[in-house]
Enzyme design. Structure first.
Site, PDB file in Angstrom:
ATOM      1  N   TRP A  19     -94.194 -11.026 -57.556  1.00  0.00           N
ATOM      2  CA  TRP A  19     -95.374 -10.143 -57.667  1.00  0.00           C
ATOM      3  C   TRP A  19     -96.068 -10.422 -58.997  1.00  0.00           C
ATOM      4  O   TRP A  19     -95.393 -10.480 -60.038  1.00  0.00           O
ATOM      5  CB  TRP A  19     -94.927  -8.688 -57.587  1.00  0.00           C
ATOM      6  CG  TRP A  19     -96.069  -7.725 -57.447  1.00  0.00           C
ATOM      7  CD1 TRP A  19     -96.660  -7.018 -58.461  1.00  0.00           C
ATOM      8  CD2 TRP A  19     -96.762  -7.384 -56.255  1.00  0.00           C
ATOM      9  NE1 TRP A  19     -97.680  -6.249 -57.962  1.00  0.00           N
ATOM     10  CE2 TRP A  19     -97.771  -6.451 -56.604  1.00  0.00           C
ATOM     11  CE3 TRP A  19     -96.637  -7.776 -54.909  1.00  0.00           C
ATOM     12  CZ2 TRP A  19     -98.646  -5.896 -55.665  1.00  0.00           C
ATOM     13  CZ3 TRP A  19     -97.500  -7.226 -53.991  1.00  0.00           C
ATOM     14  CH2 TRP A  19     -98.501  -6.306 -54.356  1.00  0.00           C
ATOM     15  N   HIS A  49     -87.643  -6.703 -57.960  1.00  0.00           N
ATOM     16  CA  HIS A  49     -88.400  -6.682 -56.698  1.00  0.00           C
ATOM     17  C   HIS A  49     -88.790  -8.090 -56.258  1.00  0.00           C
ATOM     18  O   HIS A  49     -89.912  -8.351 -55.841  1.00  0.00           O
ATOM     19  CB  HIS A  49     -89.628  -5.784 -56.842  1.00  0.00           C
ATOM     20  CG  HIS A  49     -89.241  -4.370 -57.139  1.00  0.00           C
ATOM     21  ND1 HIS A  49     -89.134  -3.402 -56.160  1.00  0.00           N
ATOM     22  CD2 HIS A  49     -88.858  -3.782 -58.301  1.00  0.00           C
ATOM     23  CE1 HIS A  49     -88.735  -2.267 -56.718  1.00  0.00           C
ATOM     24  NE2 HIS A  49     -88.568  -2.472 -58.018  1.00  0.00           N
ATOM     25  N   HIS A  53     -85.611  -7.537 -50.912  1.00  0.00           N
ATOM     26  CA  HIS A  53     -85.035  -6.492 -51.759  1.00  0.00           C
ATOM     27  C   HIS A  53     -85.326  -5.120 -51.175  1.00  0.00           C
ATOM     28  O   HIS A  53     -86.148  -4.975 -50.257  1.00  0.00           O
ATOM     29  CB  HIS A  53     -85.620  -6.587 -53.177  1.00  0.00           C
ATOM     30  CG  HIS A  53     -87.080  -6.272 -53.239  1.00  0.00           C
ATOM     31  ND1 HIS A  53     -88.065  -7.194 -52.935  1.00  0.00           N
ATOM     32  CD2 HIS A  53     -87.738  -5.127 -53.532  1.00  0.00           C
ATOM     33  CE1 HIS A  53     -89.252  -6.624 -53.059  1.00  0.00           C
ATOM     34  NE2 HIS A  53     -89.089  -5.364 -53.417  1.00  0.00           N
ATOM     35  N   ASP A  55     -86.427  -1.054 -52.174  1.00  0.00           N
ATOM     36  CA  ASP A  55     -87.029  -0.189 -53.189  1.00  0.00           C
ATOM     37  C   ASP A  55     -86.256   1.116 -53.258  1.00  0.00           C
ATOM     38  O   ASP A  55     -85.902   1.682 -52.218  1.00  0.00           O
ATOM     39  CB  ASP A  55     -88.474   0.149 -52.807  1.00  0.00           C
ATOM     40  CG  ASP A  55     -89.446  -0.982 -53.128  1.00  0.00           C
ATOM     41  OD1 ASP A  55     -89.001  -2.045 -53.580  1.00  0.00           O
ATOM     42  OD2 ASP A  55     -90.662  -0.770 -52.918  1.00  0.00           O
ATOM     43  N   HIS A  59     -88.758   3.741 -58.037  1.00  0.00           N
ATOM     44  CA  HIS A  59     -89.801   2.726 -58.200  1.00  0.00           C
ATOM     45  C   HIS A  59     -91.194   3.353 -58.327  1.00  0.00           C
ATOM     46  O   HIS A  59     -92.022   2.895 -59.110  1.00  0.00           O
ATOM     47  CB  HIS A  59     -89.752   1.795 -56.984  1.00  0.00           C
ATOM     48  CG  HIS A  59     -90.593   0.563 -57.075  1.00  0.00           C
ATOM     49  ND1 HIS A  59     -90.849  -0.091 -58.264  1.00  0.00           N
ATOM     50  CD2 HIS A  59     -91.240  -0.144 -56.115  1.00  0.00           C
ATOM     51  CE1 HIS A  59     -91.614  -1.138 -58.028  1.00  0.00           C
ATOM     52  NE2 HIS A  59     -91.871  -1.196 -56.737  1.00  0.00           N
ATOM     53  N   HIS A 163     -96.437   3.317 -51.056  1.00  0.00           N
ATOM     54  CA  HIS A 163     -95.085   3.461 -51.612  1.00  0.00           C
ATOM     55  C   HIS A 163     -94.701   4.933 -51.758  1.00  0.00           C
ATOM     56  O   HIS A 163     -93.615   5.356 -51.363  1.00  0.00           O
ATOM     57  CB  HIS A 163     -94.994   2.796 -52.993  1.00  0.00           C
ATOM     58  CG  HIS A 163     -94.644   1.349 -52.966  1.00  0.00           C
ATOM     59  ND1 HIS A 163     -95.580   0.354 -53.057  1.00  0.00           N
ATOM     60  CD2 HIS A 163     -93.451   0.705 -52.871  1.00  0.00           C
ATOM     61  CE1 HIS A 163     -94.982  -0.826 -53.026  1.00  0.00           C
ATOM     62  NE2 HIS A 163     -93.687  -0.641 -52.910  1.00  0.00           N
ATOM     63  N   GLU A 175     -88.368  -4.840 -48.504  1.00  0.00           N
ATOM     64  CA  GLU A 175     -89.529  -5.718 -48.669  1.00  0.00           C
ATOM     65  C   GLU A 175     -89.044  -7.163 -48.759  1.00  0.00           C
ATOM     66  O   GLU A 175     -87.893  -7.427 -49.099  1.00  0.00           O
ATOM     67  CB  GLU A 175     -90.296  -5.342 -49.941  1.00  0.00           C
ATOM     68  CG  GLU A 175     -90.912  -3.953 -49.849  1.00  0.00           C
ATOM     69  CD  GLU A 175     -91.480  -3.436 -51.160  1.00  0.00           C
ATOM     70  OE1 GLU A 175     -92.445  -2.672 -51.128  1.00  0.00           O
ATOM     71  OE2 GLU A 175     -90.931  -3.802 -52.235  1.00  0.00           O
TER      72      GLU A 175
HETATM   73 ZN    ZN Z   1     -90.194  -3.549 -54.156  1.00  0.00          ZN
END
Ligand code: ZN
Length: 219
Positions: A19, A49, A53, A55, A59, A163, A175
């Protein structure tokens, strides 16, 4: 005979996609037999992340629990792979005819699986869960949602809202799945995140096994 397990996790390696703004992945040998050490030991450097993975509420929800405290049975058990044709985002209209029920584990197979994992560059226009669809899923009280790129929300769009809607409702999130080899339909899911104290997320290994619909032979 049961179908074989399919590994739907992404391989972690140095230089892989991450990301934007998150720490990159660097995996090196801290000790190396090739350099005369008695054994080889890898040093792992990465954001929580990266790749496949899960969350944790921490987060996106202040005071939310860490990945070491999430219910593990949320990501183990029957699940449904739903194919999404929409190339922009997952919208409530894409979901209504699937009759999603309370307690279901839903994995979304979008165009991301075929197009996003072949490059180490971040794909900005990946298919994400719109905030409206996230609310639809919380209304349905699903147990878990899995997506096939790095975020349930989009890049600069619905990232926070999607989220927060899911995590505040206690819906578990996976994710970074690669569902390229998985057909839509019923599967068994096994996904276990690493147990990292208080972490906002953690890399996970995820497997699915299609549930055969062939009726048993009558004797
Ligand atoms: Zn994540």
């Amino acid at each position: 005979m049961a179908s074989p397990w399919i590994d739907v996790s992404v391989t972690l390696r140095t230089g892989m996609v991450h990301w934007p703004g998150d720490p990159p992945v660097r995996i090196i040998h801290a000790k190396d037999m090739e350099r005369g050490d008695p054994c080889t030991v890898s040093l792992l450097e990465m954001g929580a992340h990266v790749g496949t993975h899960m969350d944790a509420p921490a987060h996106f929800v202040r005071g939310g629990c860490g990945i070491d405290k999430i219910p593990l049975d949320a990501a183990i058990g029957p699940a449904r792979v739903i194919a999404i044709r929409d190339q922009e985002s997952i919208k409530p209209d894409d979901l209504v005819h699937h009759r999603i029920r309370r307690g279901e584990r839903i994995l979304f197979k979008t165009h991301n699986s075929a197009r996003c994992w072949d490059t180490d560059s971040f794909v900005e226009h990946f298919v994400y869960i719109s905030a409206a669809a996230a609310r639809y899923l919380t209304d349905r009280q699903v147990r878990l949602v899995g997506v096939d790129y790095l975020s349930v929300g989009g890049f600069h769009v619905d990232e926070v809202d999607t989220h927060q809607a899911l995590l505040k409702a206690g819906i578990s999130i996976i994710e970074g799945l690669n569902l390229r080899r998985v057909r839509p339909g019923r599967v068994q899911l096994v996904c276990l995140p690493l147990k990292i104290a208080g972490a906002d997320g953690a890399p996970a290994r995820a497997l699915v096994r299609p549930i055969d619909r062939v009726s048993r032979k009558k004797h």
